[in-house]
Design a protein around this motif. Structure first.
Motif, short mmCIF file in Angstrom:
data_model
loop_
_atom_site.label_atom_id
_atom_site.label_comp_id
_atom_site.label_asym_id
_atom_site.label_seq_id
_atom_site.Cartn_x
_atom_site.Cartn_y
_atom_site.Cartn_z
N GLN A 119 0.90 -1.14 0.00
CA GLN A 119 0.00 0.00 0.00
C GLN A 119 0.95 1.20 0.00
OE1 GLN A 119 -3.44 -0.53 0.06
NE2 GLN A 119 -2.83 -2.67 -0.11
N LEU A 120 1.00 1.93 -1.11
CA LEU A 120 1.99 2.99 -1.27
C LEU A 120 1.40 4.36 -0.97
CD1 LEU A 120 4.93 3.63 -2.21
CD2 LEU A 120 3.96 4.01 -4.48
N PHE A 121 2.16 5.14 -0.20
CA PHE A 121 1.75 6.49 0.20
C PHE A 121 2.83 7.49 -0.16
CE2 PHE A 121 -0.47 3.56 2.92
CZ PHE A 121 -1.74 4.10 3.04
N LEU A 122 2.41 8.67 -0.60
CA LEU A 122 3.32 9.76 -0.92
C LEU A 122 3.42 10.70 0.28
CD1 LEU A 122 5.00 11.40 -3.03
CD2 LEU A 122 2.85 12.54 -3.63
N LEU A 123 4.65 11.03 0.65
CA LEU A 123 4.89 11.99 1.72
C LEU A 123 6.02 12.91 1.29
CD1 LEU A 123 4.85 9.55 4.74
CD2 LEU A 123 3.39 11.56 4.55
N THR A 124 5.84 14.19 1.53
CA THR A 124 6.92 15.15 1.32
C THR A 124 7.46 15.54 2.68
OG1 THR A 124 5.80 15.98 -0.65
CG2 THR A 124 7.50 17.39 0.30
N ILE A 125 8.78 15.41 2.85
CA ILE A 125 9.37 15.72 4.15
C ILE A 125 10.50 16.72 3.98
CG2 ILE A 125 8.75 13.48 5.14
CD1 ILE A 125 11.76 12.72 4.90
N ASP A 126 10.78 17.46 5.04
CA ASP A 126 11.86 18.43 5.04
C ASP A 126 12.58 18.35 6.39
OD1 ASP A 126 13.58 20.43 4.40
OD2 ASP A 126 12.12 22.05 4.50
N VAL A 127 12.89 17.12 6.80
CA VAL A 127 13.60 16.89 8.06
C VAL A 127 14.68 15.84 7.82
CG1 VAL A 127 11.65 17.50 9.55
CG2 VAL A 127 11.94 15.14 8.80
N ASP A 128 15.68 15.85 8.68
CA ASP A 128 16.72 14.84 8.59
C ASP A 128 16.21 13.53 9.15
OD1 ASP A 128 18.62 16.52 7.48
OD2 ASP A 128 19.32 17.20 9.44
N VAL A 129 16.65 12.44 8.56
CA VAL A 129 16.33 11.11 9.07
C VAL A 129 17.63 10.35 9.25
CG1 VAL A 129 14.06 11.04 7.98
CG2 VAL A 129 16.01 10.10 6.77
#
Length: 141
Positions: free
Chosen positions: A91-101
């Motif tokens: 089940q694929l989801f799109l997420l935009t992030i702007d943080v370090d992982v």
């Protein structure tokens, strides 16, 4: 208890197409494996896919997301990268992030790649053959 009519070779997961501010996508590699893949993991029996994704992203990358922010893209399947004879159903989801992982739990390495390329790394079949081509097509649509 497994339903005897279900395929025992099916692995149900929630996966993320994580896009950074520069348009690159984040891939992960599990400890002891070679192929990079979308972050995410198995969906527990009591979980909704977006909830499973939020849990997995937190465990594997220290990333806290609101499941409501995850945009469902669809269900995709491909041969499993690390379990011979199994099929991954994502089940694929799109997420935009702007943080370090940073890698945690079973994740050994994280990389950001241009989704128009293979990043010059070994990719899991689901990422290489299904998710990246799907994403590239959505960019030109």
């Amino acid at each position: 208890m497994l339903d005897s009519t279900a395929s025992p070779a099916l692995i149900r997961i929630a996966a993320a197409l994580l896009i950074g501010p520069d348009g690159r996508t984040l891939l992960v590699r599990k400890r002891g494996t070679q192929a990079f893949m979308q972050p995410g993991g198995k969906i527990d029996a009591h979980e909704q896919p977006a909830e499973a994704l939020a849990r997995e992203l937190n465990e594997e990358l220290g990333l806290t997301i609101d499941p409501i922010q995850a945009q469902f893209l669809g269900e995709f399947s491909a041969p499993a990268a690390n379990e011979p004879g199994h099929v991954v159903q994502a089940q694929l989801f799109l997420l935009t992030i702007d943080v370090d992982v940073s890698p945690a739990a079973e994740i050994e390495e994280v990389i950001w790649i241009d989704p128009a390329t293979d990043g010059n790394v070994i990719l899991a079949p689901l990422t290489r053959d299904v998710i990246l081509p799907f994403y590239r097509a959505s960019l030109t649509a």
